[in-house]
Design a protein around this motif. Structure first.
Motif, PDB file in Angstrom:
ATOM      1  N   GLY A   1       0.770  -1.232   0.000  1.00  0.00           N
ATOM      2  CA  GLY A   1       0.000   0.000   0.000  1.00  0.00           C
ATOM      3  C   GLY A   1       0.806   1.290   0.000  1.00  0.00           C
ATOM      4  N   ARG A   2       2.138   1.178  -0.071  1.00  0.00           N
ATOM      5  CA  ARG A   2       2.995   2.369  -0.060  1.00  0.00           C
ATOM      6  C   ARG A   2       3.764   2.475  -1.376  1.00  0.00           C
ATOM      7  N   ILE A   3       3.887   3.694  -1.905  1.00  0.00           N
ATOM      8  CA  ILE A   3       4.715   3.896  -3.090  1.00  0.00           C
ATOM      9  C   ILE A   3       6.174   3.607  -2.735  1.00  0.00           C
ATOM     10  N   LEU A   4       6.842   2.783  -3.545  1.00  0.00           N
ATOM     11  CA  LEU A   4       8.273   2.548  -3.348  1.00  0.00           C
ATOM     12  C   LEU A   4       9.018   3.793  -3.843  1.00  0.00           C
ATOM     13  N   GLU A   5       9.610   4.534  -2.924  1.00  0.00           N
ATOM     14  CA  GLU A   5      10.195   5.835  -3.254  1.00  0.00           C
ATOM     15  C   GLU A   5      11.713   5.776  -3.384  1.00  0.00           C
ATOM     16  N   GLY A   6      12.344   5.058  -2.467  1.00  0.00           N
ATOM     17  CA  GLY A   6      13.793   5.110  -2.361  1.00  0.00           C
ATOM     18  C   GLY A   6      14.231   6.351  -1.616  1.00  0.00           C
ATOM     19  N   ILE A   7      15.538   6.446  -1.408  1.00  0.00           N
ATOM     20  CA  ILE A   7      16.069   7.469  -0.480  1.00  0.00           C
ATOM     21  C   ILE A   7      15.941   8.881  -1.042  1.00  0.00           C
ATOM     22  N   VAL A   8      16.055   9.065  -2.368  1.00  0.00           N
ATOM     23  CA  VAL A   8      15.801  10.399  -2.934  1.00  0.00           C
ATOM     24  C   VAL A   8      14.597  10.365  -3.880  1.00  0.00           C
ATOM     25  N   GLY A   9      13.799   9.322  -3.773  1.00  0.00           N
ATOM     26  CA  GLY A   9      12.529   9.321  -4.503  1.00  0.00           C
ATOM     27  C   GLY A   9      12.617   8.923  -5.965  1.00  0.00           C
ATOM     28  N   THR A  10      13.679   8.254  -6.394  1.00  0.00           N
ATOM     29  CA  THR A  10      13.794   7.864  -7.805  1.00  0.00           C
ATOM     30  C   THR A  10      13.540   6.369  -8.033  1.00  0.00           C
ATOM     31  N   ALA A  11      13.076   5.658  -7.022  1.00  0.00           N
ATOM     32  CA  ALA A  11      12.884   4.209  -7.174  1.00  0.00           C
ATOM     33  C   ALA A  11      11.818   3.896  -8.229  1.00  0.00           C
ATOM     34  N   GLY A  12      11.829   2.670  -8.703  1.00  0.00           N
ATOM     35  CA  GLY A  12      10.799   2.205  -9.637  1.00  0.00           C
ATOM     36  C   GLY A  12      11.142   2.362 -11.099  1.00  0.00           C
ATOM     37  N   GLU A  13      12.398   2.614 -11.426  1.00  0.00           N
ATOM     38  CA  GLU A  13      12.792   2.773 -12.839  1.00  0.00           C
ATOM     39  C   GLU A  13      12.908   1.395 -13.491  1.00  0.00           C
ATOM     40  N   LEU A  14      11.773   0.734 -13.650  1.00  0.00           N
ATOM     41  CA  LEU A  14      11.779  -0.646 -14.137  1.00  0.00           C
ATOM     42  C   LEU A  14      12.173  -0.738 -15.607  1.00  0.00           C
ATOM     43  N   GLY A  15      12.003   0.337 -16.355  1.00  0.00           N
ATOM     44  CA  GLY A  15      12.426   0.341 -17.757  1.00  0.00           C
ATOM     45  C   GLY A  15      13.941   0.340 -17.902  1.00  0.00           C
ATOM     46  N   HIS A  16      14.632   0.713 -16.838  1.00  0.00           N
ATOM     47  CA  HIS A  16      16.083   0.810 -16.918  1.00  0.00           C
ATOM     48  C   HIS A  16      16.759  -0.254 -16.076  1.00  0.00           C
ATOM     49  N   MET A  17      16.211  -1.449 -16.222  1.00  0.00           N
ATOM     50  CA  MET A  17      16.827  -2.629 -15.632  1.00  0.00           C
ATOM     51  C   MET A  17      17.438  -3.395 -16.797  1.00  0.00           C
ATOM     52  N   THR A  18      18.716  -3.709 -16.679  1.00  0.00           N
ATOM     53  CA  THR A  18      19.407  -4.477 -17.720  1.00  0.00           C
ATOM     54  C   THR A  18      18.865  -5.899 -17.753  1.00  0.00           C
ATOM     55  N   ILE A  19      18.393  -6.325 -18.921  1.00  0.00           N
ATOM     56  CA  ILE A  19      18.013  -7.737 -19.071  1.00  0.00           C
ATOM     57  C   ILE A  19      18.917  -8.426 -20.093  1.00  0.00           C
ATOM     58  N   ASP A  20      19.765  -7.640 -20.775  1.00  0.00           N
ATOM     59  CA  ASP A  20      20.696  -8.225 -21.738  1.00  0.00           C
ATOM     60  C   ASP A  20      21.984  -7.413 -21.717  1.00  0.00           C
TER      61      ASP A  20
ATOM     62  N   ALA B   1      10.710  -8.172 -28.888  1.00  0.00           N
ATOM     63  CA  ALA B   1      10.354  -7.173 -27.867  1.00  0.00           C
ATOM     64  C   ALA B   1       9.516  -7.818 -26.761  1.00  0.00           C
ATOM     65  N   ALA B   2       8.586  -8.678 -27.176  1.00  0.00           N
ATOM     66  CA  ALA B   2       7.667  -9.313 -26.214  1.00  0.00           C
ATOM     67  C   ALA B   2       8.421 -10.265 -25.292  1.00  0.00           C
ATOM     68  N   GLU B   3       9.397 -10.994 -25.851  1.00  0.00           N
ATOM     69  CA  GLU B   3      10.176 -11.901 -25.008  1.00  0.00           C
ATOM     70  C   GLU B   3      11.034 -11.109 -24.028  1.00  0.00           C
ATOM     71  N   GLY B   4      11.564  -9.978 -24.485  1.00  0.00           N
ATOM     72  CA  GLY B   4      12.285  -9.081 -23.573  1.00  0.00           C
ATOM     73  C   GLY B   4      11.374  -8.639 -22.437  1.00  0.00           C
ATOM     74  N   LEU B   5      10.144  -8.261 -22.805  1.00  0.00           N
ATOM     75  CA  LEU B   5       9.164  -7.873 -21.783  1.00  0.00           C
ATOM     76  C   LEU B   5       8.913  -9.045 -20.829  1.00  0.00           C
ATOM     77  N   GLY B   6       8.824 -10.257 -21.396  1.00  0.00           N
ATOM     78  CA  GLY B   6       8.624 -11.444 -20.558  1.00  0.00           C
ATOM     79  C   GLY B   6       9.731 -11.581 -19.515  1.00  0.00           C
ATOM     80  N   PHE B   7      10.980 -11.418 -19.936  1.00  0.00           N
ATOM     81  CA  PHE B   7      12.092 -11.496 -18.975  1.00  0.00           C
ATOM     82  C   PHE B   7      12.012 -10.349 -17.955  1.00  0.00           C
ATOM     83  N   GLY B   8      11.632  -9.163 -18.418  1.00  0.00           N
ATOM     84  CA  GLY B   8      11.446  -8.051 -17.482  1.00  0.00           C
ATOM     85  C   GLY B   8      10.389  -8.381 -16.437  1.00  0.00           C
ATOM     86  N   LEU B   9       9.316  -9.033 -16.878  1.00  0.00           N
ATOM     87  CA  LEU B   9       8.238  -9.378 -15.948  1.00  0.00           C
ATOM     88  C   LEU B   9       8.645 -10.515 -15.007  1.00  0.00           C
TER      89      LEU B   9
END
Lengths: 351, 351
Positions: free
Chosen positions: B161-180, B272-280
């Motif tokens: 029930g809480r927004i994941l903020e992180g220490i300076v509020g930049t958490a949640g950058e799920l698009g910028h997670m290396t999968i390859d 692209a979809a398989e990349g999304l699958g690995f991200g998920l």
């Protein structure tokens, strides 16, 4: 007691029991904060089914309380750290690969039949994260990521002072995040997990592959010369015996060879370290933590592993969250799981 | 008001102002829950520096309040969603790539000089996650991950029930997670981010690379034949003009070609979809969410994208957290950012 009130002055903390339920060993202690007042070690043995193991856990709790010169009435609660996956909300252990014969075991309910104390069950990596957060390197921080790198890679996340649990309590599996979707298959069934690239097992696997391809003669010679110096301290390590006419090289040998300047060994460690670097970039982008704590045997390689990892982070992570994150070694050593199990009692899930 | 008390009965919710500050447009509304009572749209224009833009934001807030037939005294607070990175704790916007000229702008402090109302500033993806959590597909769940897939890929996480903020509020950058880690370079400077593999921009880039290599004749013919049918709805889309003697193919064209059975287009979408699958899979292992909500224009491809992604998840994610996670489409459409901005007022960060 809210986690932030956990105090280093041990006199204020009640006595608790911690049980660290591992694949090969069960460790039980009465403690006050991270100070152990008694400890019991048990081997899980050949066939650690719940019906054999749980009575021994109960015995060890009673023995540890006795050894500490106290009684169950003086104990505030019992915390258990166990291999995941498990549901920390209900205390049900699903089917950990490290505990054969355990399937959907309602560990908390069973223990509650024997003890009237509050009982908490948590994933071992989450418990270790809590220990470092309350009593170790994470003290004073509110956003902490703990990563343990040894045979496997585990993780635990504290976000704003709360353990990241997820809906059935399996969150924080940072070792099983794909960083190379064309990478090696991981034990968990996924592809290119951080664990499959940067764990001790991954380092050893790559070294042995290279030797098998005939490209690791210098490494093999180093391993043969230094074999007797090596002290086995993990199941992986203990397998460095000669078999099929070749030596099984373990992660420690590779690290020692790399430190001694063997090029192929340095390359193997660098590959693992760069994978770790990408894993940490992901952690920085996803969690924006104040502190990332690295524990486990492989993390003890120190700069050999950290220098290439830091280079990746420096180059690849976004500036703002990168500058906010300190990367530090764990402080609690091999008792981290035990201290974390006890710390579960101090940590009130209902805040 | 704690988030869990947010009620679908609009009569109970106070009026709030939401401002969705985008790269090309600013949208402002007075709302009650997700019901908009007035709305103002502004273009940011060529040179959206803070000294030009902030007075116009202030004006649009005053105008929206007037248009709703109410007064500032009736408004419970103002919420702003803005492109990250920003510090949601302090309301300082660092230097979003989408807002040139903005560097360490204390947006909340500046607005507080004009309004005596409580003001909240949040990353736009986190605000959208909050909107879906409170008023959309995530209603009733406590552990929600929201991913928006359009030109880029953004994320927002609600944990217990809480927004994941992180220490300076930049958490949640799920698009910028290396999968390859051997993948393409991302706009953010990192390598093989989910965004660099599965965003609309990535799909278009791969299509144009293939055409440039002379391997996409059928796709090119399809694009030329269907060009006039295509309605530009993102900056990326609007660039599908002929240049350097070739058509710029956008993600929508590739999707349409794939749906029409053009093999190379299907292959591009599947990658692209398989990349999304690995991200998920990563999201499932890291967060153990109850629900994963997919929004954004690319997600509207539906099964074309979801079927290969689900296949990866089915094969690669751990059973327990996989079975706990439902993957569903977003419900709030293009107003999600605006509703989320207003929802910040309902969400009390101090619980």
């Amino acid at each position: 007691m809210p986690a932030e009130q956990a105090s280093p002055s041990y006199e204020n903390l009640p006595l608790v029991v911690g049980v660290d339920l591992g694949g090969t060993q069960i460790r039980t202690a009465v403690m006050q904060g991270d100070k152990l007042l008694s400890r019991i070690g048990l081997l899980t043995g050949e066939n650690p089914t719940p019906d054999r193991l749980i009575p021994r856990i109960i015995q060890s709790i009673e023995q540890a309380v006795k050894d500490a010169g106290t009684t169950l009435e003086q104990i505030a609660g019992i915390g258990l750290g166990a291999p995941g996956p498990l549901n920390s909300h209900t205390g049900v252990v699903f089917s950990p690969p490290n505990l054969p014969g355990w399937t959907d075991v309602p560990l908390r309910t069973i223990l509650n039949e024997h003890f009237t104390l509050p009982i908490f069950v948590e994933n071992d990596a989450n418990a270790a994260a809590l220990a470092e957060y309350m009593f170790g390197a994470g003290r004073g921080s509110r956003d902490v990521v703990y990563i343990t790198i040894s045979t496997g890679i585990g993780g635990g996340v504290i976000a704003e002072g709360r353990i990241l649990e997820g809906i059935v309590g399996t969150a924080g599996e940072l070792g099983h995040m794909t960083i190379d979707l064309h990478g090696p298959r991981c034990n968990c069934g996924n592809i290119g997990c951080l664990e499959s690239i940067s764990s001790g097992t991954a380092i050893a696997r790559r070294a042995n592959e290279i030797v098998a391809m005939g490209k690791g003669d210098e490494l093999l010679a180093f391993a043969l010369a230094h074999q007797q110096d090596d002290t086995a301290n993990t199941p992986e390590d203990s397998r460095h015996v000669a078999s099929h006419n070749h030596v099984h090289i373990n992660a420690r040998m590779v690290a020692e060879a790399a430190a001694a300047g063997v090029p192929i060994a340095k390359q193997i460690i660098t590959t693992a370290a760069e994978g770790l670097g990408f894993g940490l970039v992901n952690v920085i982008h996803i969690f924006n933590p104040e502190i990332i704590i690295l524990g486990g045997g492989v993390a003890q390689m120190g700069e050999l592993l950290l220098e290439p990892a830091r280079r990746i982070i420096e180059k690849r992570a976004m500036k703002v969250p990168r500058e906010a994150a300190r990367i530090v070694p764990a402080q609690l050593g091999s008792d981290v799981g035990l201290v974390g199990a006890g710390a579960l009692v101090y940590y009130d899930k209902t805040v």
